[in-house]
Design a protein around this motif. Sequence first.
Motif, mmCIF file in Angstrom:
data_model
loop_
_atom_site.group_PDB
_atom_site.id
_atom_site.type_symbol
_atom_site.label_atom_id
_atom_site.label_comp_id
_atom_site.label_asym_id
_atom_site.label_seq_id
_atom_site.Cartn_x
_atom_site.Cartn_y
_atom_site.Cartn_z
ATOM 1 N N LEU A 116 0.819 -1.210 0.000
ATOM 2 C CA LEU A 116 0.000 0.000 0.000
ATOM 3 C C LEU A 116 0.849 1.254 0.000
ATOM 4 C CD1 LEU A 116 -2.797 -1.059 2.481
ATOM 5 C CD2 LEU A 116 -2.866 -1.019 0.004
ATOM 6 N N GLY A 117 2.059 1.122 -0.468
ATOM 7 C CA GLY A 117 2.930 2.280 -0.549
ATOM 8 C C GLY A 117 3.557 2.661 0.777
ATOM 9 N N LEU A 118 3.560 1.749 1.730
ATOM 10 C CA LEU A 118 4.188 2.059 3.007
ATOM 11 C C LEU A 118 5.707 2.060 2.846
ATOM 12 C CD1 LEU A 118 2.129 -0.151 5.492
ATOM 13 C CD2 LEU A 118 1.931 2.303 5.093
ATOM 14 N N ALA A 119 6.329 3.070 3.369
ATOM 15 C CA ALA A 119 7.782 3.148 3.330
ATOM 16 C C ALA A 119 8.367 2.185 4.349
ATOM 17 C CB ALA A 119 8.241 4.572 3.635
ATOM 18 N N ARG A 120 9.517 1.646 4.037
ATOM 19 C CA ARG A 120 10.189 0.728 4.939
ATOM 20 C C ARG A 120 10.388 1.366 6.307
ATOM 21 N NH1 ARG A 120 14.018 -0.785 7.687
ATOM 22 N NH2 ARG A 120 15.280 1.044 7.347
ATOM 23 N N GLN A 121 10.693 2.674 6.312
ATOM 24 C CA GLN A 121 10.937 3.365 7.575
ATOM 25 C C GLN A 121 9.685 3.402 8.450
ATOM 26 O OE1 GLN A 121 11.744 4.432 4.559
ATOM 27 N NE2 GLN A 121 13.947 4.816 4.542
ATOM 28 N N SER A 122 8.523 3.608 7.857
ATOM 29 C CA SER A 122 7.297 3.639 8.659
ATOM 30 C C SER A 122 6.960 2.239 9.162
ATOM 31 C CB SER A 122 6.133 4.252 7.893
ATOM 32 O OG SER A 122 5.756 3.454 6.806
ATOM 33 N N VAL A 123 7.225 1.214 8.363
ATOM 34 C CA VAL A 123 7.021 -0.158 8.828
ATOM 35 C C VAL A 123 7.987 -0.452 9.970
ATOM 36 C CG1 VAL A 123 7.118 -2.605 8.197
ATOM 37 C CG2 VAL A 123 6.095 -0.952 6.621
ATOM 38 N N GLN A 124 9.223 0.050 9.870
ATOM 39 C CA GLN A 124 10.205 -0.163 10.940
ATOM 40 C C GLN A 124 9.724 0.461 12.249
ATOM 41 O OE1 GLN A 124 13.532 -1.811 10.707
ATOM 42 N NE2 GLN A 124 12.857 -1.851 12.835
ATOM 43 N N ARG A 125 9.225 1.689 12.185
ATOM 44 C CA ARG A 125 8.717 2.353 13.391
ATOM 45 C C ARG A 125 7.548 1.569 13.990
ATOM 46 N NH1 ARG A 125 9.854 6.899 10.299
ATOM 47 N NH2 ARG A 125 7.711 7.081 9.586
ATOM 48 N N THR A 126 6.658 1.095 13.130
ATOM 49 C CA THR A 126 5.510 0.328 13.600
ATOM 50 C C THR A 126 5.962 -0.993 14.210
ATOM 51 O OG1 THR A 126 4.061 1.343 11.959
ATOM 52 C CG2 THR A 126 3.337 -0.753 12.892
ATOM 53 N N ALA A 127 6.899 -1.665 13.560
ATOM 54 C CA ALA A 127 7.414 -2.936 14.091
ATOM 55 C C ALA A 127 8.055 -2.720 15.457
ATOM 56 C CB ALA A 127 8.416 -3.542 13.111
ATOM 57 N N ASP A 128 8.828 -1.661 15.602
ATOM 58 C CA ASP A 128 9.462 -1.364 16.888
ATOM 59 C C ASP A 128 8.415 -1.119 17.972
ATOM 60 O OD1 ASP A 128 11.951 -1.629 15.694
ATOM 61 O OD2 ASP A 128 12.283 0.543 15.505
ATOM 62 N N LEU A 129 7.328 -0.421 17.633
ATOM 63 C CA LEU A 129 6.239 -0.189 18.590
ATOM 64 C C LEU A 129 5.555 -1.497 18.988
ATOM 65 C CD1 LEU A 129 4.584 3.018 17.133
ATOM 66 C CD2 LEU A 129 5.445 2.758 19.447
ATOM 67 N N LEU A 130 5.331 -2.362 18.002
ATOM 68 C CA LEU A 130 4.693 -3.646 18.288
ATOM 69 C C LEU A 130 5.557 -4.486 19.222
ATOM 70 C CD1 LEU A 130 3.369 -4.457 14.707
ATOM 71 C CD2 LEU A 130 1.959 -3.945 16.724
#
Length: 167
Positions: free
Chosen positions: A65-79
């Motif tokens: 969905l056009g998510l940047a790797r960096q935003s996925v990284q931030r979300t993964a770190d939060l999870l």
Amino acid sequence: MTERSAAGNALTDAVLPVFELNGELLAAARDISEPAGLTPAWWQVLGATLDEPLTVSDIARRVGLGLARQSVQRTADLLVAKGWAAYGTNPHHRRAKLLSPTDAGRATLLLLRDTQHAWADAVGAEVGAEELRSFVDTARRIAEASRAYRAGQLSRPVGTAAPSGPG
């Protein structure tokens, strides 16, 4: 300036309802995920790991969905910080860790799946399976044609100018 074709007008007429649908789907995702303490983005990233552990880059590509790797990284770190996911070693890459749900994350995803199924069954029944399958096919064809156009793989109809600006 040239006039749009009938097909161009039909596509333009589809844009606003598709944007409205996007907003409605995001609102439904919020309604489903928030009672469990997740945001739709957290749900999306965590859900991508349900069947197999993935790297952040794999998740960004898979979600599509056009998510940047960096935003996925931030979300993964939060999870991970909230105990819904954990990083594990990756036998194929020393630095790219694999993200997977914890037992708590898996239980939360299973709870959300039941709620999502109830929503999908009700909305799907109201619209109808055949109409929805046709919509999915049309939406995919529009996305593919748009990608081809932006890549210069579709010829522009006679009398139309090339787009200006990036893209």
